[in-house]
Design a protein around this motif. Structure first.
Motif, PDB file in Angstrom:
ATOM      1  N   ARG A 102      38.797   9.785  51.823  1.00  0.00           N
ATOM      2  CA  ARG A 102      36.977  10.068  52.278  1.00  0.00           C
ATOM      3  C   ARG A 102      36.410  10.641  50.863  1.00  0.00           C
ATOM      4  NH1 ARG A 102      35.020  13.849  56.478  1.00  0.00           N
ATOM      5  NH2 ARG A 102      32.870  13.445  57.311  1.00  0.00           N
ATOM      6  N   LEU A 103      35.345   9.758  50.388  1.00  0.00           N
ATOM      7  CA  LEU A 103      34.290   9.655  49.641  1.00  0.00           C
ATOM      8  C   LEU A 103      33.232  10.434  50.175  1.00  0.00           C
ATOM      9  CD1 LEU A 103      34.441   6.092  47.862  1.00  0.00           C
ATOM     10  CD2 LEU A 103      36.224   8.332  47.443  1.00  0.00           C
ATOM     11  N   HIS A 104      33.190  11.984  49.807  1.00  0.00           N
ATOM     12  CA  HIS A 104      32.346  12.173  50.586  1.00  0.00           C
ATOM     13  C   HIS A 104      30.574  11.737  49.758  1.00  0.00           C
ATOM     14  CE1 HIS A 104      34.211  14.756  53.560  1.00  0.00           C
ATOM     15  NE2 HIS A 104      35.120  15.279  52.411  1.00  0.00           N
ATOM     16  N   VAL A 105      30.264  12.473  48.616  1.00  0.00           N
ATOM     17  CA  VAL A 105      29.858  12.245  47.730  1.00  0.00           C
ATOM     18  C   VAL A 105      30.101  11.510  47.151  1.00  0.00           C
ATOM     19  CG1 VAL A 105      27.915  13.467  45.911  1.00  0.00           C
ATOM     20  CG2 VAL A 105      28.690  14.355  47.909  1.00  0.00           C
ATOM     21  N   VAL A 106      29.305  10.149  46.244  1.00  0.00           N
ATOM     22  CA  VAL A 106      29.411   9.419  45.274  1.00  0.00           C
ATOM     23  C   VAL A 106      28.985   9.193  43.925  1.00  0.00           C
ATOM     24  CG1 VAL A 106      29.639   6.842  45.082  1.00  0.00           C
ATOM     25  CG2 VAL A 106      30.668   7.419  46.695  1.00  0.00           C
ATOM     26  N   ASP A 107      29.423   9.298  42.581  1.00  0.00           N
ATOM     27  CA  ASP A 107      28.076   8.708  41.521  1.00  0.00           C
ATOM     28  C   ASP A 107      29.211   8.807  40.608  1.00  0.00           C
ATOM     29  OD1 ASP A 107      27.365   9.297  39.224  1.00  0.00           O
ATOM     30  OD2 ASP A 107      26.975  11.444  39.073  1.00  0.00           O
ATOM     31  N   MET A 108      29.427   7.006  40.699  1.00  0.00           N
ATOM     32  CA  MET A 108      30.029   6.515  39.759  1.00  0.00           C
ATOM     33  C   MET A 108      30.454   6.788  38.117  1.00  0.00           C
ATOM     34  SD  MET A 108      30.464   2.693  41.656  1.00  0.00           S
ATOM     35  CE  MET A 108      31.974   2.148  40.548  1.00  0.00           C
ATOM     36  N   ASP A 109      28.970   7.559  37.791  1.00  0.00           N
ATOM     37  CA  ASP A 109      28.533   7.435  36.284  1.00  0.00           C
ATOM     38  C   ASP A 109      29.010   9.270  35.965  1.00  0.00           C
ATOM     39  OD1 ASP A 109      27.740   5.501  35.605  1.00  0.00           O
ATOM     40  OD2 ASP A 109      26.510   5.791  36.184  1.00  0.00           O
ATOM     41  N   GLY A 110      29.789   9.758  37.304  1.00  0.00           N
ATOM     42  CA  GLY A 110      30.103  11.793  36.879  1.00  0.00           C
ATOM     43  C   GLY A 110      31.265  11.945  37.998  1.00  0.00           C
ATOM     44  N   LEU A 166      21.154  -4.363  59.043  1.00  0.00           N
ATOM     45  CA  LEU A 166      22.029  -2.580  59.138  1.00  0.00           C
ATOM     46  C   LEU A 166      21.681  -1.393  58.005  1.00  0.00           C
ATOM     47  CD1 LEU A 166      25.501  -3.963  60.803  1.00  0.00           C
ATOM     48  CD2 LEU A 166      23.493  -3.021  62.339  1.00  0.00           C
ATOM     49  N   VAL A 167      21.704  -0.278  58.414  1.00  0.00           N
ATOM     50  CA  VAL A 167      21.367   1.260  56.922  1.00  0.00           C
ATOM     51  C   VAL A 167      22.623   1.689  57.338  1.00  0.00           C
ATOM     52  CG1 VAL A 167      20.133   2.893  56.788  1.00  0.00           C
ATOM     53  CG2 VAL A 167      19.352   0.323  57.674  1.00  0.00           C
ATOM     54  N   LEU A 168      23.160   2.109  55.705  1.00  0.00           N
ATOM     55  CA  LEU A 168      24.260   2.703  56.082  1.00  0.00           C
ATOM     56  C   LEU A 168      23.676   4.101  56.558  1.00  0.00           C
ATOM     57  CD1 LEU A 168      26.248   1.289  52.981  1.00  0.00           C
ATOM     58  CD2 LEU A 168      26.236   1.789  54.966  1.00  0.00           C
ATOM     59  N   GLU A 169      24.445   5.753  56.563  1.00  0.00           N
ATOM     60  CA  GLU A 169      24.095   7.392  57.067  1.00  0.00           C
ATOM     61  C   GLU A 169      24.268   7.512  55.646  1.00  0.00           C
ATOM     62  OE1 GLU A 169      22.367  10.488  58.481  1.00  0.00           O
ATOM     63  OE2 GLU A 169      23.162   7.837  59.779  1.00  0.00           O
ATOM     64  N   ARG A 170      23.898   7.370  54.997  1.00  0.00           N
ATOM     65  CA  ARG A 170      23.806   8.150  53.226  1.00  0.00           C
ATOM     66  C   ARG A 170      22.395   9.261  52.949  1.00  0.00           C
ATOM     67  NH1 ARG A 170      24.839   3.160  49.604  1.00  0.00           N
ATOM     68  NH2 ARG A 170      22.387   3.048  49.816  1.00  0.00           N
ATOM     69  N   GLN A 171      22.567   9.471  52.383  1.00  0.00           N
ATOM     70  CA  GLN A 171      21.457  10.796  51.410  1.00  0.00           C
ATOM     71  C   GLN A 171      21.526  10.265  50.150  1.00  0.00           C
ATOM     72  OE1 GLN A 171      20.045  14.624  52.648  1.00  0.00           O
ATOM     73  NE2 GLN A 171      22.123  14.566  53.512  1.00  0.00           N
ATOM     74  N   THR A 172      20.388  10.861  49.196  1.00  0.00           N
ATOM     75  CA  THR A 172      20.479  11.142  47.646  1.00  0.00           C
ATOM     76  C   THR A 172      20.954  12.258  47.731  1.00  0.00           C
ATOM     77  OG1 THR A 172      19.443   8.649  47.474  1.00  0.00           O
ATOM     78  CG2 THR A 172      19.877  10.724  46.066  1.00  0.00           C
ATOM     79  N   VAL A 173      21.891  12.685  46.906  1.00  0.00           N
ATOM     80  CA  VAL A 173      21.288  14.251  46.646  1.00  0.00           C
ATOM     81  C   VAL A 173      22.005  14.029  45.054  1.00  0.00           C
ATOM     82  CG1 VAL A 173      22.348  15.414  49.003  1.00  0.00           C
ATOM     83  CG2 VAL A 173      24.046  14.526  46.651  1.00  0.00           C
ATOM     84  N   PRO A 174      21.272  16.168  44.243  1.00  0.00           N
ATOM     85  CA  PRO A 174      21.892  16.032  43.520  1.00  0.00           C
ATOM     86  C   PRO A 174      22.695  15.146  42.345  1.00  0.00           C
ATOM     87  CG  PRO A 174      20.420  17.800  43.928  1.00  0.00           C
ATOM     88  CD  PRO A 174      20.424  16.958  45.320  1.00  0.00           C
ATOM     89  N   LEU A 203      38.438   0.062  55.411  1.00  0.00           N
ATOM     90  CA  LEU A 203      37.263   0.420  54.902  1.00  0.00           C
ATOM     91  C   LEU A 203      36.453   0.408  55.766  1.00  0.00           C
ATOM     92  CD1 LEU A 203      35.370   1.288  52.298  1.00  0.00           C
ATOM     93  CD2 LEU A 203      34.659  -1.071  52.427  1.00  0.00           C
ATOM     94  N   ALA A 204      35.876   1.963  56.293  1.00  0.00           N
ATOM     95  CA  ALA A 204      34.847   2.427  56.767  1.00  0.00           C
ATOM     96  C   ALA A 204      33.634   2.629  56.727  1.00  0.00           C
ATOM     97  CB  ALA A 204      34.986   2.665  58.278  1.00  0.00           C
ATOM     98  N   ILE A 205      32.580   2.910  56.532  1.00  0.00           N
ATOM     99  CA  ILE A 205      31.210   3.346  56.340  1.00  0.00           C
ATOM    100  C   ILE A 205      30.583   3.368  57.860  1.00  0.00           C
ATOM    101  CG2 ILE A 205      28.929   3.812  54.819  1.00  0.00           C
ATOM    102  CD1 ILE A 205      30.573   2.058  52.945  1.00  0.00           C
ATOM    103  N   LEU A 206      30.024   4.952  58.285  1.00  0.00           N
ATOM    104  CA  LEU A 206      29.425   5.151  59.341  1.00  0.00           C
ATOM    105  C   LEU A 206      27.960   4.663  59.281  1.00  0.00           C
ATOM    106  CD1 LEU A 206      29.414   6.548  61.603  1.00  0.00           C
ATOM    107  CD2 LEU A 206      28.229   8.935  60.576  1.00  0.00           C
ATOM    108  N   LEU A 207      27.587   3.700  60.176  1.00  0.00           N
ATOM    109  CA  LEU A 207      26.325   3.559  60.060  1.00  0.00           C
ATOM    110  C   LEU A 207      24.912   4.556  60.232  1.00  0.00           C
ATOM    111  CD1 LEU A 207      26.905  -0.105  62.019  1.00  0.00           C
ATOM    112  CD2 LEU A 207      26.429  -0.149  59.579  1.00  0.00           C
ATOM    113  N   ALA A 208      23.420   3.929  59.856  1.00  0.00           N
ATOM    114  CA  ALA A 208      22.405   5.348  60.787  1.00  0.00           C
ATOM    115  C   ALA A 208      22.045   4.925  62.028  1.00  0.00           C
ATOM    116  CB  ALA A 208      21.291   5.144  59.994  1.00  0.00           C
ATOM    117  N   LYS A 209      21.934   5.949  62.401  1.00  0.00           N
ATOM    118  CA  LYS A 209      21.725   5.425  64.045  1.00  0.00           C
ATOM    119  C   LYS A 209      20.001   5.291  64.463  1.00  0.00           C
ATOM    120  CE  LYS A 209      23.717   9.665  65.660  1.00  0.00           C
ATOM    121  NZ  LYS A 209      24.340  10.525  66.674  1.00  0.00           N
TER     122      LYS A 209
END
Length: 209
Positions: A102-110, A166-174, A203-209
């Motif tokens: 499970r990927l909680h926060v993704v930063d491919m450069d960090g 469609l839109v994925l349920e995600r947000q940008t955080v620091p 592979l599964a990613i939650l969609l925004a409501k």
């Protein structure tokens, strides 16, 4: 865990909680592939089941969560799965399938905030120094099933989501892109097939409501 077929494990986990529907009726949506097709290869990635939307019930699990650099992430995944498997044996928890990432926060450069573990047949109440109980939340998921090359599979699914409005349920955080629920489930028994490139991965990613 007794060996079972991939299909049997997935049916045990999903039950009636999965209900497929298409997004092709959305305005301007790209046409969808049939819900059941033979596998095919796209840029060295074999698609077992094409992109689709599924309604899913909550899925309980036990796992180990860490923050680790993107470089070397898969080695970390393998180590965490081994540690989680040992913890499962210690506690006697009944599991389904052959693990998840499970990927909680993704930063491919960090750093990547990730979790690896095993689905359980019901909510697990455990006291363990490493394992924690959790769940994949109920909701609508964009999903596909593939073999070989996770990066291409993830890109293919996200392109399909965009093309279908469609839109994925995600947000940008620091720390990067935070996903409410994004995971890969492994449905191949590694004691039968050791080559990870031949594992069947959902592979599964939650969609925004």
């Amino acid at each position: 865990m007794c060996p079972k077929s991939e299909a049997t494990d997935r049916q045990l986990l999903n039950g009636d909680g999965h209900r497929r529907h298409t997004a092709s009726s959305r305005k301007g949506a790209a046409p969808l592939l049939p819900s059941r097709v033979k596998s095919y290869t796209v840029i060295w990635m074999e698609i077992i089941e094409p992109p689709r939307v599924e309604e899913r019930a909550e899925i309980p699990y036990v796992g180990i969560r860490v923050v680790t650099p993107f470089r070397g992430m898969l080695a970390t995944r393998d180590r965490l799965l081994a540690e989680a498997r040992a913890g499962v044996k210690e506690t006697g928890i009944e599991t389904v399938g052959y693990g998840f990432l499970r990927l909680h926060v993704v930063d491919m450069d960090g750093p990547m905030d990730l979790e690896a573990g095993y689905f359980t047949k019901g909510p697990a109440h455990i006291v363990h120094p490493k394992l924690r109980s959790g769940s994949m939340v109920a909701g609508s998921y964009a999903t596909l099933t593939y073999q070989d090359h996770a990066l291409r599979a993830n890109q293919a699914l996200q392109d399909w989501v965009r093309d279908n409005g469609l839109v994925l349920e995600r947000q940008t955080v620091p720390e990067g892109d935070e996903f409410t629920c994004r995971y890969e489930a492994f449905w191949t028994d590694p004691s039968v097939e050791s080559r990870k490139t031949r594992w069947t991965v959902e592979l599964a990613i939650l969609l925004a409501k």
